[in-house]
Design an enzyme around this catalytic site. Structure first.
Site: not given
Ligand code: PSU
Ligand code: MN
Length: 302
Positions: A25, A157
């Site tokens: 990504e 995250k």
């Protein structure tokens, strides 16, 4: 394949010749890391994948097309300071392509592009998740549920609620597997304090899970979670305190929508005196290397 895709020569050849490929990504480069650390990260991840014998397939948007496979010069443009790159989640493709501008892809958009091309493995740092208090849920979660493949990451995250995120992944039918661990890794921190039901300990074992997913025709992705390298792990309580401070600043600044995650990550780097950046770069490299090993196993066992 749609003419809306533009493949680099090495990705084109790798697909044709069934060589191992790792999708990467670019939102982590354009929005997730500051210049010039993002460019260093891009070069390091590219090298990690190639060192293991796989081809890196960076995904981005440019000139009305989804580009898969970027050159060093392309990466420099994407990482450039003030480059004004749109953050593209899966839903944003039609608008950003039609507009003709540049875009960097999140996990959801990268996984979609990879799935269109039959690329089975992708690597990232941390997946998005359910943010506390705000009702903000990353589009990564729904796309993980409806796109195939294997995503190598270090868990959600550290800026999201790990309990709510793991619950949501269960509800969505997304398989979460620990790599060499029995508890959910938490991005910059080794352990979110939550048990995982499934574990593998080698690239070969991970490839078997990926192959079995494909063989069954399971339509959702596998999330393979590798903890941050031990020497770069940050203390969970310390990170939680820093994240709380970042959330206060985001609320005070009125940050909303897709700007939330980039704002929290850059503020976290500031609040931790750069420690979060070093940790983020280390786990990105480890995940790219592992993803490449798994991609190689998949080709070997095919
Ligand atoms: N991993 C990182 N840094 C990042 C991201 C992942 O180490 O910046 C990006 C990925 O592109 C992921 C996105 O899909 O953050 C999630 O953004 P949001 O929470 O807005 O869905
Ligand atoms: Mn969001």
């Amino acid at each position: 394949m749609s003419s809306l895709f533009l493949l680099s020569p090495d990705v084109r050849a790798a697909i044709d010749e069934r060589q191992p490929i790792v999708a990467l990504e670019t939102s982590v480069l354009a929005q997730g890391l500051p210049y010039p650390r993002n460019l260093e990260a891009a070069q390091a991840l590219d090298a990690c994948v190639r060192r293991e014998g796989a081809v890196p397939a960076w995904v981005a948007v440019e000139n009305g097309r989804v580009r898969v496979g970027l050159s060093e010069a392309d990466l420099e443009v994407l990482c450039g300071p003030g480059a004004g790159i749109a953050k593209v989640a899966r839903r944003d493709y039609p608008a950003v392509l039609a507009g003709g501008g540049r875009g960097s892809t999140t996990v959801s958009a990268t996984l979609w592009a990879a799935a269109q091309l039959g690329i089975e493995v992708m690597a990232t740092g941390g997946i998005g998740g359910v943010h506390p208090h705000t009702g903000d849920v990353s589009a990564d979660l729904l796309e993980l549920a409806r796109l195939p493949g294997l995503v190598v990451c270090s868990g959600p995250k550290s800026i999201v609620d790990p309990v709510a995120t793991l619950e949501r992944l269960e509800e969505l039918g997304v398989l979460v597997v620990g790599y060499g661990c029995d508890r959910l890794p938490f991005f910059l921190c080794t352990d979110a304090g939550l048990a995982l039901e499934h574990r593998v300990d080698s690239p070969d074992a991970a490839a078997r899970v990926a192959r079995t997913r494909a063989g069954l025709g399971v339509e959702s992705a596998v999330v393979l979670c590798q903890p941050v390298p031990a020497q770069h792990a940050l203390d969970r309580d310390h990170v939680a305190e820093a994240v709380a401070e970042c959330e206060r600043r985001a609320a005070a600044a009125g940050v909303t929508g897709k700007a939330v995650t980039p704002f929290l990550l850059s503020t976290l780097a500031e609040v931790t005196g750069g420690a979060s950046l070093a940790s983020n770069l280390a786990l990105l490299e480890a995940n790219a290397s592992l993803a490449a090993k798994i991609a190689c196993e998949l080709v070997r066992g095919a």
